[in-house]
Design an enzyme around this catalytic site. Structure first.
Site, PDB file in Angstrom:
ATOM      1  CG  HIS A  82      23.373   6.378   5.116  1.00  0.00           C
ATOM      2  ND1 HIS A  82      24.194   6.970   6.054  1.00  0.00           N
ATOM      3  CD2 HIS A  82      22.350   7.241   4.912  1.00  0.00           C
ATOM      4  CE1 HIS A  82      23.697   8.145   6.387  1.00  0.00           C
ATOM      5  NE2 HIS A  82      22.574   8.332   5.710  1.00  0.00           N
ATOM      6  CG  ASP A 161      26.487  17.057   3.877  1.00  0.00           C
ATOM      7  OD1 ASP A 161      25.400  17.336   3.333  1.00  0.00           O
ATOM      8  OD2 ASP A 161      26.576  16.383   4.915  1.00  0.00           O
ATOM      9  NE  ARG A 168      19.393  20.129   2.957  1.00  0.00           N
ATOM     10  CZ  ARG A 168      19.611  18.813   2.981  1.00  0.00           C
ATOM     11  NH1 ARG A 168      20.841  18.347   3.079  1.00  0.00           N
ATOM     12  NH2 ARG A 168      18.612  17.970   2.914  1.00  0.00           N
ATOM     13  CB  SER A 183      23.189  15.606   2.056  1.00  0.00           C
ATOM     14  OG  SER A 183      23.525  15.374   3.397  1.00  0.00           O
ATOM     15  CE  LYS A 187      26.227  13.237   4.968  1.00  0.00           C
ATOM     16  NZ  LYS A 187      25.300  13.784   5.960  1.00  0.00           N
TER      17      LYS A 187
HETATM   18  N1  URA Z   1      20.783  12.696   6.255  1.00  0.00           N
HETATM   19  C1  URA Z   1      21.822  13.314   5.670  1.00  0.00           C
HETATM   20  O1  URA Z   1      22.967  12.978   5.895  1.00  0.00           O
HETATM   21  N2  URA Z   1      21.570  14.329   4.817  1.00  0.00           N
HETATM   22  C2  URA Z   1      20.317  14.725   4.527  1.00  0.00           C
HETATM   23  O2  URA Z   1      20.165  15.638   3.734  1.00  0.00           O
HETATM   24  C3  URA Z   1      19.242  14.073   5.145  1.00  0.00           C
HETATM   25  C4  URA Z   1      19.515  13.058   6.004  1.00  0.00           C
END
Ligand code: URA
Ligand code: CA
Length: 442
Positions: A82, A161, A168, A183, A187
């Protein structure tokens, strides 16, 4: 649980209890806490921070706020990668097929473009016919059969999220280490990865602009992953200029294919090999990073990486002939060079501005509902440290709306700073952050 009390507590800099954090995540997921209270709490967290326990607790609560993906039917360790997001950051399309060709199982849930950064789903969808929607069963079967799949998130993954991230984005509360870390890691945990390799970007095109903030973010994410019992590590890599030369959806697919076909290389390939090597180590395939790099390089040079991309495109319904003929990708109607305004050296780039420039041309969305144009974007013709003469191209615009050319050219010219002195080049790999260990390369 009284949400106003929680806001007051965090405003005063106190830690929230696990019960309070659970109520916060559940209230975000089921919509029972109004947006204005969620937003106030997010701002308090942004300003006051969270300790390691709070951050880990928020991560687990967000992970359990919805469904999770079960990848246990797949043989071997499923390894995921990621990136925190960048410009010209096409590592996924380069390293996923290479790692799969080396025997890794990569079941990847990717995202769409966000702000100035591109998204792998939009890039894949620029391939004619290619779909990023699969049922869980189809997803698992594809990974079992060909070693890799890259699809979109299913609706019920991490709803907390989803709600918090949307707020956000519009309340100035994105750049918070605990909020970003929880966050992203929630995931990754929910998507079932057995091992996780993170690419934390740093520099003018990254979420985190300073190296120290980027290392802190990497450390926070690695610590949460370790607590959750998943093998995890992070590289902190440079985003002081677009990583690849191509910025835009079909353009980035073209660059990935060019790399896998052995026609291109550069920093995008270097970072892809560094990350991919660590994925092979995490999957138990390579003995160490050097062995991992050797295997990835062999898959590149022998063509098995490109072959795997072909198989993945076929499995996802796309026209795999693009792998042999990139002109089958969507093509922009107008190709316009942006000249250097003066002689000198390319000293700095505002990489975020370059990303927004591609977005303005139609490569990204301003609103969630905007359509993107897969063909458009730009190709960088210079890298940091290059000498240029006035009039030589800094970049080439690929556009369908000629009326956008003038403004885009001017924005690019001001995003690429040319100075008389030859600059010192920024590093590409800054640090590796593993459980209990941080190695600095720069
Ligand atoms: N990518 C994400 O999935 N979450 C964040 O808070 C910032 C970047
Ligand atoms: Ca398994």
């Amino acid at each position: 649980m009284n949400i106003v009390e929680m806001i007051l507590k965090k405003k005063a800099g106190e830690a929230l209890s696990p019960e309070e954090i659970r109520a916060f995540a559940r209230g975000a997921a089921d919509g029972s806490i109004p947006d204005y209270q969620l937003s106030a709490l997010l701002m308090a967290i942004c300003l006051r921070g969270m300790n390691a326990e709070e951050t880990a607790c928020l991560t687990m609560e967000m992970m359990h706020s919805g469904g999770t993906v079960d990848l246990t039917a797949i043989d071997g360790v499923c390894v995921d990668k990621h990136s925190t997001g960048g410009v010209g950051d096409t590592t996924t399309l380069v390293l996923v097929p290479l790692a799969a060709a080396c025997g890794a199982k990569v079941a990847k849930l990717s995202g769409r473009g966000l702000g100035h950064t591109g998204g792998t789903l939009d890039k894949l969808e620029s391939i004619p016919g290619c779909s990023v929607e699969k049922t869980q069963e189809e997803f698992v079967r594809q990974v079992q059969e060909i070693g890799c799949a890259v699809i979109g998130q299913t609706h019920d993954l991490c709803p907390a999220d989803k709600a918090l991230y949307a707020l956000r984005d519009v309340t100035g509360t994105v750049d918070s280490v605990p909020l970003i870390a929880s966050s992203i890691v929630s995931k990754k945990l929910a998507s079932g990865a057995g091992a996780i390799v993170l690419d934390v970007k740093t520099g003018s095109g990254a979420l985190m602009h300073t190296l120290e903030d980027s290392v802190t973010l990497a450390r926070a994410m690695v610590d949460i992953g370790e607590q959750a019992g998943r093998p995890i590590l992070a590289l902190v890599t440079g985003m002081d200029q677009p990583l690849g030369t191509h910025v835009g959806n079909a353009l980035e697919v073209k660059e990935a294919i060019d790399i896998l076909a052995g026609r291109a290389g550069g920093d995008l390939l270097t970072v892809s090999l560094e990350l991919g090597a660590r994925m092979l180590v995490a999957a138990g395939i390579a003995a160490d990073v050097a062995d991992g790099k050797a295997r990835m390089t062999e898959a590149l040079e022998g063509g098995s990486g490109l072959d795997r991309l072909r198989q993945m495109i076929v499995a996802q319904g796309g026209d795999a002939r693009v792998c042999d003929d990139v002109s089958l990708l969507p093509q922009a109607r107008h190709i316009i060079d942006v000249p250097a305004p003066r002689d000198g050296y390319v000293a700095r780039m505002d990489t975020t501005a370059i990303g927004y420039c591609a977005q303005d041309l139609g490569a990204g969305r301003k609103k969630k509902t905007d359509a993107i144009d897969p063909a458009v974007g730009l190709v960088m013709r210079v890298r940091l440290g290059d000498a240029v003469r006035a009039g030589e191209p800094l970049a080439t615009l690929y556009i369908n709306k000629p009326e956008l050319a003038q403004e885009a050219a001017e924005r690019l010219q001001s995003a690429i700073v040319i100075e008389e002195e030859k600059p010192e080049l920024p590093p590409l790999i800054y640090a590796a952050v593993a459980p209990g260990e941080t190695i600095r390369y720069a």
